[in-house]
Motif scaffolding. Structure first.
Motif, mmCIF file in Angstrom:
data_model
loop_
_atom_site.group_PDB
_atom_site.id
_atom_site.type_symbol
_atom_site.label_atom_id
_atom_site.label_comp_id
_atom_site.label_asym_id
_atom_site.label_seq_id
_atom_site.Cartn_x
_atom_site.Cartn_y
_atom_site.Cartn_z
ATOM 1 N N ASP A 188 0.875 -1.172 0.000
ATOM 2 C CA ASP A 188 0.000 0.000 0.000
ATOM 3 C C ASP A 188 0.911 1.220 0.000
ATOM 4 N N CYS A 189 0.845 1.998 -1.073
ATOM 5 C CA CYS A 189 1.833 3.074 -1.271
ATOM 6 C C CYS A 189 1.170 4.404 -1.604
ATOM 7 N N ASP A 202 2.040 0.700 4.067
ATOM 8 C CA ASP A 202 1.552 -0.549 4.658
ATOM 9 C C ASP A 202 1.929 -1.716 3.756
ATOM 10 N N MET A 203 1.936 -2.903 4.328
ATOM 11 C CA MET A 203 2.254 -4.122 3.586
ATOM 12 C C MET A 203 1.089 -5.093 3.740
ATOM 13 N N VAL A 204 0.520 -5.513 2.612
ATOM 14 C CA VAL A 204 -0.638 -6.397 2.612
ATOM 15 C C VAL A 204 -0.219 -7.856 2.421
ATOM 16 N N TYR A 209 2.808 -14.461 1.392
ATOM 17 C CA TYR A 209 2.329 -14.562 2.772
ATOM 18 C C TYR A 209 1.434 -13.368 3.085
ATOM 19 N N SER A 210 0.156 -13.630 3.327
ATOM 20 C CA SER A 210 -0.800 -12.551 3.579
ATOM 21 C C SER A 210 -0.614 -11.977 4.980
ATOM 22 N N LEU A 211 -0.596 -10.646 5.058
ATOM 23 C CA LEU A 211 -0.476 -9.947 6.337
ATOM 24 C C LEU A 211 -1.765 -9.230 6.721
ATOM 25 N N SER A 212 -2.837 -9.450 5.943
ATOM 26 C CA SER A 212 -4.059 -8.677 6.168
ATOM 27 C C SER A 212 -4.695 -8.965 7.524
ATOM 28 N N ASP A 213 -4.497 -10.182 8.054
ATOM 29 C CA ASP A 213 -5.062 -10.510 9.361
ATOM 30 C C ASP A 213 -4.068 -10.309 10.506
#
Length: 432
Positions: A188-189, A202-204, A209-213
């Motif tokens: 997210d930029c 931010d990094m999604v 490897y998903s970081l959304s949770d």
């Protein structure tokens, strides 16, 4: 005044239910995590009870896949397994890889709904100093950056492509050491045009490897440690067209808030962003991320009209519904008023139209944080380039700027009293 009164924290009287929405968002996060854990346990149980021959082949080590000829869609990404290219629920069920195979209009529609958008800070959050991060938001174009299969693409808030380029992100360029062609990363930029740099806020997802949770606290830590390792913060080169850079993120105590507000940064500031440390990355507008501005940290505090001038009266953009109601972009939407059928016909409006209004002398009247009445005056249809109606918090923030602005002194006052039990080692420095 009694000595105990001197230590009583300053609290600005709430003018909305923003704090209640924050509490509800945190509860939903916890519920979603529990649902995901139950679903995972169900899947594991199901797999373990399948006939032996059904899963024996899956347990064997798989050989490295041979490179396949690459298709030439708009983005060179594949649909995820089990996703059909037709059906009414396709857009909701797709992940970023599947969405990127869609046709241009459908891909734009999907990506336009994936960014996490902050509410505007109307009230000072409870426990601001303990539970929140703060950083100076770069001015520029908000976008998703996706690296996959040897290419990198950035998409704007409306879903359209901003740039297609090679990068040092994992799988972001066509070279041997760019990582597995099957992994992908999502950042997210904000693209800052003056120095042609993508500032990562931010990094999604990272290498698939998903970081959304994950909490914002973990995402910022992961972002800080992984991005520099990738080489994406290096100056541009043949396989790395644009530089990526991290922003300094602070714990929102007195020193952190003052640094975010006043410390020099290599980009033009556009207000401050506040992230709740426990917030997951969720698509759409969330009260667990907040934006705040004043004239000292942003060039654009008050909204301007089509000529770039600040109008005498505040203007708002609302969406017309089938029943004539005028609503915000929130979920669920907030109703600001209603147009009768004859006026809608005479004005050539229809359901889904974005309509511009000014707020008259009657202003906005709230009761217990809920909008009771709005003095709206019709101006006409909104600009065609406009993608959505205003959010409730944006309308209220703009209204506050004109009447009772939430000033930096109030924010500093709210975090100024020392809390003995709190650790001060919560800063996460992210300098590129």
């Amino acid at each position: 005044m009694a000595p105990s009164d001197l230590r009583r924290p300053f609290k600005r009287p709430p003018i909305s239910d923003q704090e209640k929405r924050r509490a509800q968002s945190l509860l939903r996060q916890a519920q979603n995590r529990q649902d995901a854990q139950r679903h995972a346990r169900f899947l594991v149980t199901t797999v373990l009870t399948l006939p032996f021959q059904s899963y024996v082949p899956e347990s064997q080590p798989e050989p490295e896949p041979e490179p396949e000829p690459e298709p030439e869609p708009e983005l060179e990404l594949e649909l995820t397994e089990g996703v059909s290219s037709s059906g009414s629920n396709v857009l909701e069920n797709l992940d970023v890889l599947g969405a990127s195979k869609l046709k241009a209009a459908e891909a734009r529609k999907w990506f336009a709904k994936q960014l996490m958008l902050p509410e505007w800070m109307i009230d000072v959050p409870n426990n601001l100093a303990q539970d929140w991060f703060v950083f100076a938001r770069p001015s520029g174009k908000r976008c998703f950056v996706v690296s996959y299969n040897g290419t990198t693409i950035s998409r704007l808030r409306n879903g359209s492509i901003l740039n297609r380029f090679p990068s040092a992100l994992p799988s972001g360029a066509r070279k041997k050491d760019s990582g597995s062609s099957q992994s992908y990363s999502i950042l997210d930029c904000i693209f800052h045009e003056l120095d042609q740099t993508y500032y990562v806020i931010d990094m999604v997802c990272w290498r698939g490897y998903s970081l959304s949770d994950c909490t914002a606290e973990f995402r910022f830590f992961w972002l800080n440690s992984k991005l520099a390792e990738s080489g994406a913060c290096e100056p541009p080169s043949y396989y790395h067209k644009y530089r990526f850079s991290l922003v300094p993120v602070y714990g929102c105590d007195s020193n952190g808030l003052q640094a975010a507000y006043s410390a020099p940064v290599p980009y033009v500031k556009d207000g401050l962003l506040f992230y709740n440390k426990h917030a997951h990355y969720q698509a759409g507008i969330t009260p667990l991320a907040l934006v705040w501005k004043d004239e000292n940290c942003s060039q654009y505090v008050m909204d301007t009209d089509s000529k770039g001038q600040v109008p005498n009266q505040q203007q708002v953009v609302l969406e017309l519904q089938e029943d004539g109601k005028l609503t915000t972009s929130d979920d669920p939407p907030i109703v600001f008023g209603c147009l009768d059928g004859s006026f809608i016909q005479q004005s050539g409006l229809h359901s889904g139209c974005l309509v511009r209004f000014s707020i008259g002398e009657g202003g906005l009247i709230l009761m217990d944080g809920k909008l009771e009445k709005a003095d709206l005056h019709y101006l006409g249809k909104a600009n065609r380039a406009r993608g959505s109606a205003d959010s409730f918090s944006k309308v209220m923030f703009q209204y506050g700027i004109r009447h009772t602005p939430l000033k930096i002194d109030v924010l500093l006052e709210s975090v100024s009293l020392p809390v003995v039990q709190e650790s001060t080692a919560c800063d996460v420095e992210m300098d590129g």
